[in-house]
Design a protein around this motif. Sequence first.
Motif, PDB file in Angstrom:
ATOM      1  N   SER A  95       0.729  -1.352   0.103  1.00 40.07           N
ATOM      2  CA  SER A  95       0.032   0.093  -0.036  1.00 40.07           C
ATOM      3  C   SER A  95       0.839   1.198  -0.151  1.00 40.07           C
ATOM      4  O   SER A  95       0.585   2.259  -0.664  1.00 40.07           O
ATOM      5  N   ILE A  96       1.968   1.258   0.769  1.00 38.72           N
ATOM      6  CA  ILE A  96       2.902   2.541   0.900  1.00 38.72           C
ATOM      7  C   ILE A  96       3.303   2.678  -0.590  1.00 38.72           C
ATOM      8  O   ILE A  96       3.565   3.628  -1.055  1.00 38.72           O
ATOM      9  N   VAL A  97       3.965   1.509  -0.948  1.00 36.57           N
ATOM     10  CA  VAL A  97       4.705   1.739  -2.300  1.00 36.57           C
ATOM     11  C   VAL A  97       3.768   2.005  -3.225  1.00 36.57           C
ATOM     12  O   VAL A  97       4.103   2.988  -3.950  1.00 36.57           O
ATOM     13  N   ASP A  98       2.393   1.547  -3.440  1.00 30.37           N
ATOM     14  CA  ASP A  98       1.544   1.779  -4.456  1.00 30.37           C
ATOM     15  C   ASP A  98       1.195   3.274  -4.544  1.00 30.37           C
ATOM     16  O   ASP A  98       0.992   4.033  -5.516  1.00 30.37           O
ATOM     17  N   CYS A  99       0.948   3.830  -3.142  1.00 33.04           N
ATOM     18  CA  CYS A  99       0.537   5.284  -2.815  1.00 33.04           C
ATOM     19  C   CYS A  99       1.693   6.253  -3.408  1.00 33.04           C
ATOM     20  O   CYS A  99       1.418   7.165  -3.914  1.00 33.04           O
ATOM     21  N   ALA A 100       2.938   5.849  -3.149  1.00 30.69           N
ATOM     22  CA  ALA A 100       4.170   6.455  -3.393  1.00 30.69           C
ATOM     23  C   ALA A 100       4.552   6.755  -4.966  1.00 30.69           C
ATOM     24  O   ALA A 100       4.715   7.645  -5.405  1.00 30.69           O
ATOM     25  N   VAL A 101       4.227   5.599  -5.398  1.00 31.37           N
ATOM     26  CA  VAL A 101       4.384   5.723  -7.013  1.00 31.37           C
ATOM     27  C   VAL A 101       3.409   6.208  -8.023  1.00 31.37           C
ATOM     28  O   VAL A 101       3.678   6.398  -9.310  1.00 31.37           O
ATOM     29  N   GLN A 102       2.180   6.263  -7.391  1.00 36.98           N
ATOM     30  CA  GLN A 102       0.935   6.891  -8.168  1.00 36.98           C
ATOM     31  C   GLN A 102       1.265   8.438  -8.231  1.00 36.98           C
ATOM     32  O   GLN A 102       1.864   9.235  -7.708  1.00 36.98           O
ATOM     33  N   PRO A 103       1.121   8.747  -9.769  1.00 35.82           N
ATOM     34  CA  PRO A 103       1.256  10.266 -10.171  1.00 35.82           C
ATOM     35  C   PRO A 103       0.418  11.090  -9.162  1.00 35.82           C
ATOM     36  O   PRO A 103      -0.947  10.824  -8.423  1.00 35.82           O
ATOM     37  N   GLN A 104       0.590  12.324  -8.810  1.00 35.40           N
ATOM     38  CA  GLN A 104      -0.236  13.156  -8.136  1.00 35.40           C
ATOM     39  C   GLN A 104      -1.573  13.090  -8.659  1.00 35.40           C
ATOM     40  O   GLN A 104      -2.814  13.356  -7.894  1.00 35.40           O
ATOM     41  N   THR A 105      -1.888  13.149  -9.876  1.00 30.22           N
ATOM     42  CA  THR A 105      -3.520  13.073 -10.447  1.00 30.22           C
ATOM     43  C   THR A 105      -4.143  11.876 -10.009  1.00 30.22           C
ATOM     44  O   THR A 105      -5.297  11.849 -10.343  1.00 30.22           O
ATOM     45  N   ILE A 118      -0.075  13.352   2.243  1.00 28.24           N
ATOM     46  CA  ILE A 118      -0.942  13.127   3.325  1.00 28.24           C
ATOM     47  C   ILE A 118      -1.328  11.573   3.200  1.00 28.24           C
ATOM     48  O   ILE A 118      -1.667  10.844   4.270  1.00 28.24           O
ATOM     49  N   TRP A 119      -1.799  11.045   2.169  1.00 29.02           N
ATOM     50  CA  TRP A 119      -2.130   9.573   1.876  1.00 29.02           C
ATOM     51  C   TRP A 119      -1.071   8.884   2.213  1.00 29.02           C
ATOM     52  O   TRP A 119      -1.115   7.765   2.653  1.00 29.02           O
ATOM     53  N   ILE A 120       0.366   9.244   1.761  1.00 28.52           N
ATOM     54  CA  ILE A 120       1.481   8.336   2.203  1.00 28.52           C
ATOM     55  C   ILE A 120       1.409   8.113   3.960  1.00 28.52           C
ATOM     56  O   ILE A 120       1.792   7.160   4.364  1.00 28.52           O
ATOM     57  N   ALA A 121       1.340   9.354   4.625  1.00 29.20           N
ATOM     58  CA  ALA A 121       1.239   9.445   5.899  1.00 29.20           C
ATOM     59  C   ALA A 121       0.240   8.539   6.497  1.00 29.20           C
ATOM     60  O   ALA A 121       0.163   7.733   7.558  1.00 29.20           O
ATOM     61  N   ILE A 122      -1.260   8.707   6.077  1.00 27.81           N
ATOM     62  CA  ILE A 122      -2.316   7.773   6.426  1.00 27.81           C
ATOM     63  C   ILE A 122      -1.998   6.370   6.300  1.00 27.81           C
ATOM     64  O   ILE A 122      -2.245   5.657   7.281  1.00 27.81           O
ATOM     65  N   VAL A 123      -1.474   6.122   5.106  1.00 23.94           N
ATOM     66  CA  VAL A 123      -1.284   4.494   4.844  1.00 23.94           C
ATOM     67  C   VAL A 123       0.009   4.008   5.861  1.00 23.94           C
ATOM     68  O   VAL A 123      -0.144   2.717   6.424  1.00 23.94           O
ATOM     69  N   ALA A 124       0.981   4.756   6.085  1.00 24.91           N
ATOM     70  CA  ALA A 124       2.149   4.372   6.852  1.00 24.91           C
ATOM     71  C   ALA A 124       1.867   4.306   8.507  1.00 24.91           C
ATOM     72  O   ALA A 124       2.258   3.409   9.241  1.00 24.91           O
ATOM     73  N   THR A 166      -9.712   2.108  -1.429  1.00 21.58           N
ATOM     74  CA  THR A 166     -11.248   2.212  -1.669  1.00 21.58           C
ATOM     75  C   THR A 166     -11.519   3.713  -1.942  1.00 21.58           C
ATOM     76  O   THR A 166     -12.323   3.932  -2.589  1.00 21.58           O
ATOM     77  N   LEU A 167     -10.820   4.710  -1.068  1.00 25.63           N
ATOM     78  CA  LEU A 167     -11.231   6.114  -1.341  1.00 25.63           C
ATOM     79  C   LEU A 167     -10.152   6.805  -2.098  1.00 25.63           C
ATOM     80  O   LEU A 167     -10.544   7.772  -2.736  1.00 25.63           O
ATOM     81  N   GLY A 168      -8.777   6.645  -1.816  1.00 22.73           N
ATOM     82  CA  GLY A 168      -7.784   7.802  -2.342  1.00 22.73           C
ATOM     83  C   GLY A 168      -7.310   7.525  -3.613  1.00 22.73           C
ATOM     84  O   GLY A 168      -6.887   8.327  -4.467  1.00 22.73           O
ATOM     85  N   ARG A 169      -7.638   6.068  -4.077  1.00 27.12           N
ATOM     86  CA  ARG A 169      -6.728   5.831  -5.360  1.00 27.12           C
ATOM     87  C   ARG A 169      -7.658   5.902  -6.650  1.00 27.12           C
ATOM     88  O   ARG A 169      -8.894   5.239  -6.658  1.00 27.12           O
ATOM     89  N   ARG A 170      -7.338   6.816  -7.525  1.00 31.62           N
ATOM     90  CA  ARG A 170      -8.297   7.344  -8.511  1.00 31.62           C
ATOM     91  C   ARG A 170      -7.903   6.252  -9.592  1.00 31.62           C
ATOM     92  O   ARG A 170      -6.744   5.704  -9.939  1.00 31.62           O
ATOM     93  N   ARG A 171      -8.916   5.331 -10.129  1.00 30.21           N
ATOM     94  CA  ARG A 171      -8.817   4.446 -11.101  1.00 30.21           C
ATOM     95  C   ARG A 171      -8.372   5.047 -12.637  1.00 30.21           C
ATOM     96  O   ARG A 171      -8.279   6.264 -12.667  1.00 30.21           O
TER      97      ARG A 171
END
Length: 116
Positions: A13-23, A32-38, A50-55
């Motif tokens: 989850s941390i890696v996925d959140c970190a590598v996704q582009p800002q968009t 903030i998402w990285i902090a929440i996940v970590a 479920t909420l933060g990652r845009r498809r």
Amino acid sequence: MGGFLAAIFWVYSIVDCAVQPQTRHRGVSKGIWIAIVALVPVIGGILWFTLGRRRANDDGGAIRIVAPDDDPQFLRSISKSEQDARIRRLEEELARLDDETDDGPASDSTAPDARP
């Protein structure tokens, strides 16, 4: 075993959140998402997916580039006679190309420099 799977999910989850582009981050910023996940290991990851990652297909109103053949507005702007003329030109070109390939290259036996 459950703790091991939870740790794997947390790291993924941390890696996925970190590598996704800002968009691709919804709601709050990427940091903030990285902090929440970590900081909230399993629940943070679940929230992220479920909420933060845009498809990828959820563009959020971004401008989409469409090919002219797929753009209804462009197709409406072309008159029927222009479409017919374009189709006729393409058919003639295809027939010409077809004739060229039907003739084929000359065989080696008819070539002037052919050796027995």
